[in-house]
Design an enzyme around this catalytic site. Structure first.
Site, PDB file in Angstrom:
ATOM      1  N   ARG A  51       0.842  -1.193   0.000  1.00  0.00           N
ATOM      2  CA  ARG A  51       0.000   0.000   0.000  1.00  0.00           C
ATOM      3  C   ARG A  51       0.878   1.245   0.000  1.00  0.00           C
ATOM      4  O   ARG A  51       0.562   2.263  -0.588  1.00  0.00           O
ATOM      5  CB  ARG A  51      -0.950   0.015   1.217  1.00  0.00           C
ATOM      6  CG  ARG A  51      -1.690   1.340   1.317  1.00  0.00           C
ATOM      7  CD  ARG A  51      -2.906   1.357   2.249  1.00  0.00           C
ATOM      8  NE  ARG A  51      -2.889   0.417   3.334  1.00  0.00           N
ATOM      9  CZ  ARG A  51      -2.177   0.561   4.462  1.00  0.00           C
ATOM     10  NH1 ARG A  51      -1.420   1.626   4.658  1.00  0.00           N
ATOM     11  NH2 ARG A  51      -2.223  -0.364   5.393  1.00  0.00           N
ATOM     12  N   TYR A 103     -17.092  16.164 -14.952  1.00  0.00           N
ATOM     13  CA  TYR A 103     -17.419  14.743 -14.894  1.00  0.00           C
ATOM     14  C   TYR A 103     -18.500  14.522 -13.819  1.00  0.00           C
ATOM     15  O   TYR A 103     -18.391  15.048 -12.708  1.00  0.00           O
ATOM     16  CB  TYR A 103     -16.140  13.975 -14.553  1.00  0.00           C
ATOM     17  CG  TYR A 103     -16.351  12.496 -14.453  1.00  0.00           C
ATOM     18  CD1 TYR A 103     -16.679  11.756 -15.583  1.00  0.00           C
ATOM     19  CD2 TYR A 103     -16.251  11.840 -13.234  1.00  0.00           C
ATOM     20  CE1 TYR A 103     -16.892  10.400 -15.495  1.00  0.00           C
ATOM     21  CE2 TYR A 103     -16.460  10.477 -13.140  1.00  0.00           C
ATOM     22  CZ  TYR A 103     -16.780   9.762 -14.281  1.00  0.00           C
ATOM     23  OH  TYR A 103     -16.993   8.416 -14.186  1.00  0.00           O
ATOM     24  N   ASP A 174      -8.227  18.644 -14.084  1.00  0.00           N
ATOM     25  CA  ASP A 174      -8.451  17.273 -14.542  1.00  0.00           C
ATOM     26  C   ASP A 174      -8.078  17.260 -16.030  1.00  0.00           C
ATOM     27  O   ASP A 174      -8.777  17.835 -16.853  1.00  0.00           O
ATOM     28  CB  ASP A 174      -9.924  16.907 -14.313  1.00  0.00           C
ATOM     29  CG  ASP A 174     -10.256  15.492 -14.751  1.00  0.00           C
ATOM     30  OD1 ASP A 174      -9.582  14.967 -15.658  1.00  0.00           O
ATOM     31  OD2 ASP A 174     -11.213  14.920 -14.204  1.00  0.00           O
ATOM     32  N   LYS A 199      -8.824   6.191 -19.013  1.00  0.00           N
ATOM     33  CA  LYS A 199      -9.163   6.722 -20.315  1.00  0.00           C
ATOM     34  C   LYS A 199      -7.937   6.687 -21.232  1.00  0.00           C
ATOM     35  O   LYS A 199      -7.392   5.634 -21.449  1.00  0.00           O
ATOM     36  CB  LYS A 199      -9.754   8.129 -20.155  1.00  0.00           C
ATOM     37  CG  LYS A 199     -10.776   8.236 -19.003  1.00  0.00           C
ATOM     38  CD  LYS A 199     -12.035   7.419 -19.229  1.00  0.00           C
ATOM     39  CE  LYS A 199     -12.911   7.299 -17.990  1.00  0.00           C
ATOM     40  NZ  LYS A 199     -13.282   8.561 -17.367  1.00  0.00           N
TER      41      LYS A 199
HETATM   42  C1  LIG Z   1     -13.752   8.987 -16.091  1.00  0.00           C
HETATM   43  C2  LIG Z   1     -13.402  10.329 -15.600  1.00  0.00           C
HETATM   44  C3  LIG Z   1     -13.148  10.566 -14.247  1.00  0.00           C
HETATM   45  C4  LIG Z   1     -13.286   9.489 -13.192  1.00  0.00           C
HETATM   46  O1  LIG Z   1     -12.350   8.476 -13.361  1.00  0.00           O
HETATM   47  P1  LIG Z   1     -12.601   6.950 -12.924  1.00  0.00           P
HETATM   48  O2  LIG Z   1     -11.322   6.304 -13.329  1.00  0.00           O
HETATM   49  O3  LIG Z   1     -13.795   6.461 -13.679  1.00  0.00           O
HETATM   50  O4  LIG Z   1     -12.833   6.950 -11.456  1.00  0.00           O
HETATM   51  C5  LIG Z   1     -12.779  11.841 -13.879  1.00  0.00           C
HETATM   52  N1  LIG Z   1     -12.683  12.842 -14.776  1.00  0.00           N
HETATM   53  C6  LIG Z   1     -12.918  12.650 -16.083  1.00  0.00           C
HETATM   54  C7  LIG Z   1     -12.791  13.792 -17.029  1.00  0.00           C
HETATM   55  C8  LIG Z   1     -13.308  11.386 -16.545  1.00  0.00           C
HETATM   56  O5  LIG Z   1     -13.570  11.216 -17.834  1.00  0.00           O
END
Ligand SMILES: *Cc1c(COP(=O)(O)O)cnc(C)c1O
Length: 395
Positions: A51, A103, A174, A199
């Site tokens: 961890r 998101y 983000d 992604k």
């Molecule tokens: C998918 C996504 C998230 C969240 O990520 P997870 O891996 O699904 O928890 C946050 N911000 C954006 C822009 C996303 O597309």
């Protein structure tokens, strides 16, 4: 000879990775272990428990930190776990300013989890509100996504950073949609970059993961502490898969973008398409800022088709190459209806106020042949004119 740092296409493959010293293995091994032998009580190799430290995870963290121009990457089990760890830095009663087109899971975390901890969030249209008005005195943290999801609006990062500095707030970006191939927010003064590695960074739709990157030693120390203290860490296999995916990030992003350009041009010329959200196009309100702040526009598009919500549903259910699914950023093209799927957790009135039409279709362009993608949409548009098509029976 002048010494310059390697280009991104080299760094996605090599940054933070060295051949394994015992065998020379070129890929970092998957250190699938929970714990590490200690030669003497409280003497250890730098690794005590997975961890807290794991060599495969560290290779991924170093690589993404390098790509974003930061010093430290801190990996998590999902993008939302990374988001949560960043928000856990807020004091009780902390004040957040958040872009109003984020998101859905980030919105839910702020309004349904952090709000119960006394964190107050103001959702603001950061594409249109002057920075001084958007970020009042007393703000602790500014959270933004650009380009936004799903409307692909573009937020000018630099003026928000300047304003945040005046009031002593952190700026978190983000960067999931743009990736460091097309945008590096830390270079514009942001304090932390967050990714859903699920992604584009992984890119193969086979991992859920997240990462936070910073260039500030104090924030790195705090995030590292929270990674261990909260414990929402990714396993070594998932880290390895993301590391493998990263090696083709630049090649994939170019192809995603090329397909996006081709499909975008086709949609704009289509008589049944009412609107295309695409900052690449000079008429788009985000075009000027995107041209300044980004080196490319990525692989996402959103559009509204003539007709009602039911027709948009029929389009989504009729494609053969595009898969109807949430998520984005993989090699395969996906489409979805944000109002019923990814953004359903945002109340309808709020969605409409933000300009998110119920019939908006979001595309994540994969790296298939663009002609096949266009033919697929064309066929689905035609099929969707048949109003007798309904949802598949369940069970
Ligand atoms: C998918 C996504 C998230 C969240 O990520 P997870 O891996 O699904 O928890 C946050 N911000 C954006 C822009 C996303 O597309």
């Amino acid at each position: 000879m002048t010494h310059r740092p390697p280009h991104l296409a080299t760094r996605v493959i090599h940054a933070g990775q060295h051949p394994e010293p015992v065998t020379g293995a070129v890929m970092p091994p998957v250190f699938q272990t929970s714990t590490y032998a200690q030669p003497w009580p409280a003497q250890h190799t730098g690794y005590e428990y997975s961890r807290t430290q794991n060599p495969t995870r560290e290779a991924l963290e170093r690589c993404v930190a390098d790509l974003e121009g930061g010093t430290d990457g801190v990996a998590f089990g999902s993008g939302l776990a990374a988001t949560h760890a960043v928000l856990a830095m807020l004091p009780a009663g902390g004040r957040v300013v958040c872009g109003d087109d984020v998101y859905g899971g980030t919105y839910r975390l702020l309004t349904k989890v952090m709000a119960d901890r006394g964190v107050q969030t103001r959702f603001v249209d950061l594409t249109a509100t002057p920075a001084a008005e958007a970020v009042p005195e007393g703000t602790h943290l500014v959270w933004l996504e650009t380009p936004t999801n799903p409307l692909l609006r573009v937020i000018d990062i630099a003026p928000l950073v300047a304003r945040a500095r005046e009031v002593g707030a952190l700026v978190v970006v983000d960067n999931t949609f743009a990736t460091p191939v097309f945008q590096t927010p830390l270079a514009l003064g942001a304090d932390i970059v967050v990714h859903s590695t699920t992604k584009y960074l992984n890119g193969h739709s086979d991992v859920v993961g997240g990462l936070a990157v910073t260039g500030r030693a104090d924030l790195a120390e705090r995030l590292r502490f929270l990674q261990n203290a909260i414990g929402s860490v990714p396993g070594p296999w998932d880290c390895w898969l993301v590391l493998r995916g990263l090696k083709t990030l630049h090649v994939r992003m170019e192809r995603h973008q090329r397909n996006r350009q081709a499909v975008g041009a086709w949609l704009r010329a289509h008589p049944e398409v009412v609107r295309v959200h695409d900052p690449l196009h000079p008429d788009d309100p985000g075009h000027a800022v995107a041209s300044r702040q980004m080196t490319g526009f990525g692989g996402m598009l959103a559009f509204v088709l003539d007709g009602d919500l039911a027709r948009a549903e029929r389009v989504c259910a009729s494609t053969k190459v595009f898969t109807l699914a949430e998520s984005l950023g993989g090699v395969e093209s996906l489409l979805e209806l944000p109002a019923l799927m990814t953004h359903a957790s945002i109340p309808a009135a709020e969605r409409h106020a933000r300009g998110l039409d119920d019939g908006l279709i979001r595309l994540s362009l994969g790296i298939e042949d663009a002609d096949d993608l266009i033919a697929d949409l064309e066929a689905a548009f035609a099929t969707s004119r048949d109003a007798s098509l309904g949802p598949a029976p369940r069970g």
